[in-house]
Design an enzyme around this catalytic site. Structure first.
Site, PDB file in Angstrom:
ATOM      1  CG  ASP A  11      -0.259  -0.010   2.614  1.00  9.01           C
ATOM      2  OD1 ASP A  11      -0.873   0.574   3.651  1.00  9.01           O
ATOM      3  OD2 ASP A  11       1.187  -0.534   2.895  1.00  9.01           O
ATOM      4  CG  ASP A  16       3.924   0.097   1.580  1.00  3.98           C
ATOM      5  OD1 ASP A  16       3.552   0.820   2.458  1.00  3.98           O
ATOM      6  OD2 ASP A  16       3.380  -1.066   1.856  1.00  3.98           O
ATOM      7  CG  ASN A  40       0.525   3.402   4.071  1.00  4.04           C
ATOM      8  OD1 ASN A  40       0.221   3.534   5.294  1.00  4.04           O
ATOM      9  ND2 ASN A  40       1.460   2.800   3.620  1.00  4.04           N
ATOM     10  CB  THR A 124       4.518  -4.330   3.076  1.00  5.21           C
ATOM     11  OG1 THR A 124       3.986  -3.412   1.510  1.00  5.21           O
ATOM     12  CG2 THR A 124       5.571  -5.287   2.667  1.00  5.21           C
ATOM     13  CG  PHE A 166      -2.046   1.474   9.471  1.00  6.15           C
ATOM     14  CD1 PHE A 166      -1.840   1.082   8.225  1.00  6.15           C
ATOM     15  CD2 PHE A 166      -3.142   2.363   9.730  1.00  6.15           C
ATOM     16  CE1 PHE A 166      -2.559   1.685   7.211  1.00  6.15           C
ATOM     17  CE2 PHE A 166      -3.935   2.975   8.824  1.00  6.15           C
ATOM     18  CZ  PHE A 166      -3.624   2.760   7.424  1.00  6.15           C
ATOM     19  CG  ASN A 167       0.279  -2.957   7.338  1.00  2.00           C
ATOM     20  OD1 ASN A 167      -0.291  -1.627   6.912  1.00  2.00           O
ATOM     21  ND2 ASN A 167       1.591  -3.549   7.359  1.00  2.00           N
ATOM     22  CG  HIS A 239       6.936   0.137  10.174  1.00  2.00           C
ATOM     23  ND1 HIS A 239       7.042  -0.107  11.276  1.00  2.00           N
ATOM     24  CD2 HIS A 239       6.798   1.566  10.004  1.00  2.00           C
ATOM     25  CE1 HIS A 239       6.766   0.952  12.035  1.00  2.00           C
ATOM     26  NE2 HIS A 239       6.440   2.006  11.356  1.00  2.00           N
ATOM     27  CG  ASP A 240       5.821  -1.740   4.466  1.00  6.19           C
ATOM     28  OD1 ASP A 240       5.349  -0.951   3.976  1.00  6.19           O
ATOM     29  OD2 ASP A 240       5.059  -2.302   5.559  1.00  6.19           O
TER      30      ASP A 240
HETATM   31  O1  RIB Z   1       2.489   0.209  10.811  1.00  6.54           O
HETATM   32  C1  RIB Z   1       2.965   0.301   9.828  1.00  6.54           C
HETATM   33  C2  RIB Z   1       2.594  -0.518   8.608  1.00  6.54           C
HETATM   34  O2  RIB Z   1       1.626   0.518   8.337  1.00  6.54           O
HETATM   35  C3  RIB Z   1       3.347  -0.091   7.198  1.00  6.54           C
HETATM   36  O3  RIB Z   1       3.152  -1.095   6.424  1.00  6.54           O
HETATM   37  C4  RIB Z   1       3.107   1.038   6.669  1.00  6.54           C
HETATM   38  O4  RIB Z   1       3.477   1.206   5.240  1.00  6.54           O
HETATM   39  C5  RIB Z   1       1.850   1.045   7.061  1.00  6.54           C
HETATM   40  O5  RIB Z   1       0.892   0.297   5.927  1.00  6.54           O
HETATM   41 CA    CA Z   2       2.621  -0.576   4.128  1.00  8.92          CA
END
Ligand code: RIB
Ligand code: CA
Length: 310
Positions: A11, A16, A40, A124, A166-167, A239-240
């Site tokens: 996303d 990403d 996102n 991701t 979040f994801n 993160h990703d």
């Molecule tokens: O919490 C971090 C995640 O949420 C990452 O994948 C970032 O790109 C958002 O999608």
């Molecule tokens: Ca992401």
């Protein structure tokens, strides 16, 4: 060395984009397709961002547009982190690169069933596309080696709510389908991604490498760092890229197996990845969680990947 066939479901989103840069630079991965989900930002924006990033780094894999909302909920986006475009900061040129005429889940199914080697999925973003894929086409599971995802946390709580990352929070029902699918999962949750931090001085080192991709990565990080720095982090958690790096250089990561369940109904805990931390538990683990990373080694891997582009 046989390459690992992968599908990246993302996303974009700044991190990403960095994960795509890392994946396409690796000799160890064969990216068979990139699929896009809302998260996102809206699907229209994440799809546009995916096209521009991939074109800019000189890659045009089969591209699949996913669905534009979670399986059973309204989409929640993160403009606070990624801006109104979903990729604020650098201006990327438009492109004539277009998505395939079939939906993401059908592209994923085609590639997975036709692959002579089991495919690894690298989600991701929210798990909507994978949740729909497993629901509509469960037969694909027999030719999926592993899911290496960024999402959730074992003991680090949440980043979008006190309980949820979040994801997972965006589409808990899809995540529940994935975590109960029986497909092996490597989970890069906040436990490791908060340690996989790039520091301001390292962003400057990246920029000084010169070249279009290192400079782009630095400019993405200039914007992406703002949110986390405003919260008090020393740098930007990558993160990703963790979900990609652990496939390329697993020795950089420390892992532990857990049984993880997804909360889909909690008033305060919806989207929580609930790990069973009881040493006496009889629950069978369904997740190998990345819990720590050699941060310097990870940053070097990422910088070398950026520097490898022409
Ligand atoms: O919490 C971090 C995640 O949420 C990452 O994948 C970032 O790109 C958002 O999608
Ligand atoms: Ca992401």
């Amino acid at each position: 060395m046989k390459k690992i066939p992968v599908i990246i479901d993302c996303d974009p989103g700044h991190d990403d984009a960095l994960a795509l840069i890392l994946a396409f630079a690796s000799e160890k991965l064969e990216v068979k397709a990139v699929t896009v989900t809302g998260g996102n930002q809206t699907l229209a924006k994440t799809l546009r961002n995916a096209k521009r990033i991939l074109s800019y780094i000189g890659k045009r894999p089969p591209l699949g547009a996913g669905v534009d909302k979670p399986m059973f909920r309204e989409l929640e986006t993160a403009p606070e982190v990624h801006g109104d475009s979903g990729l604020d900061g650098p201006s990327l040129p438009d492109t004539d690169y277009r998505e395939e005429p079939i939906p993401a889940v059908d592209l994923m199914r085609k590639i997975i069933l036709e692959s002579p080697e089991p495919v690894t999925l690298i989600p991701t973003g929210p798990l909507t596309n994978v949740g729909i894929l497993f629901t509509a086409y469960p037969e694909v599971k027999r030719n999926i080696a592993r899911i290496s995802l960024m999402g959730g946390s074992i003991a680090e709580g949440g980043n979008w709510s006190p309980a949820a990352e979040f994801n997972i929070l965006v589409d808990p029902e899809a995540a529940d389908i994935v975590y109960t699918s029986g497909v092996p999962i490597t989970m890069s949750g906040l436990d490791v991604t908060h340690k996989a931090m790039i520091l301001p001085a390292e962003i400057e080192t990246l920029r000084k490498l010169g070249g279009k991709v290192p400079v782009l990565a630095a400019e993405l990080l200039d914007f992406f760092s703002k949110y986390d720095r405003s919260l008090g982090f020393k740098g930007a958690p990558l993160h990703d890229p963790c979900a990609v790096a652990c496939l390329i250089a697993p020795a950089l990561f420390t892992t532990r197996d857990f049984h993880v369940a997804i909360e889909t109904r909690g008033k305060y805990t919806s989207g929580m990845t609930l790990a069973d931390l009881r040493f006496w538990t009889k629950e069978k683990p369904n997740v190998t969680a990345n819990m720590d990373v050699n941060r310097e080694g990870f940053i070097k891997l990422f910088m070398d990947a950026c520097d490898s582009y022409p």
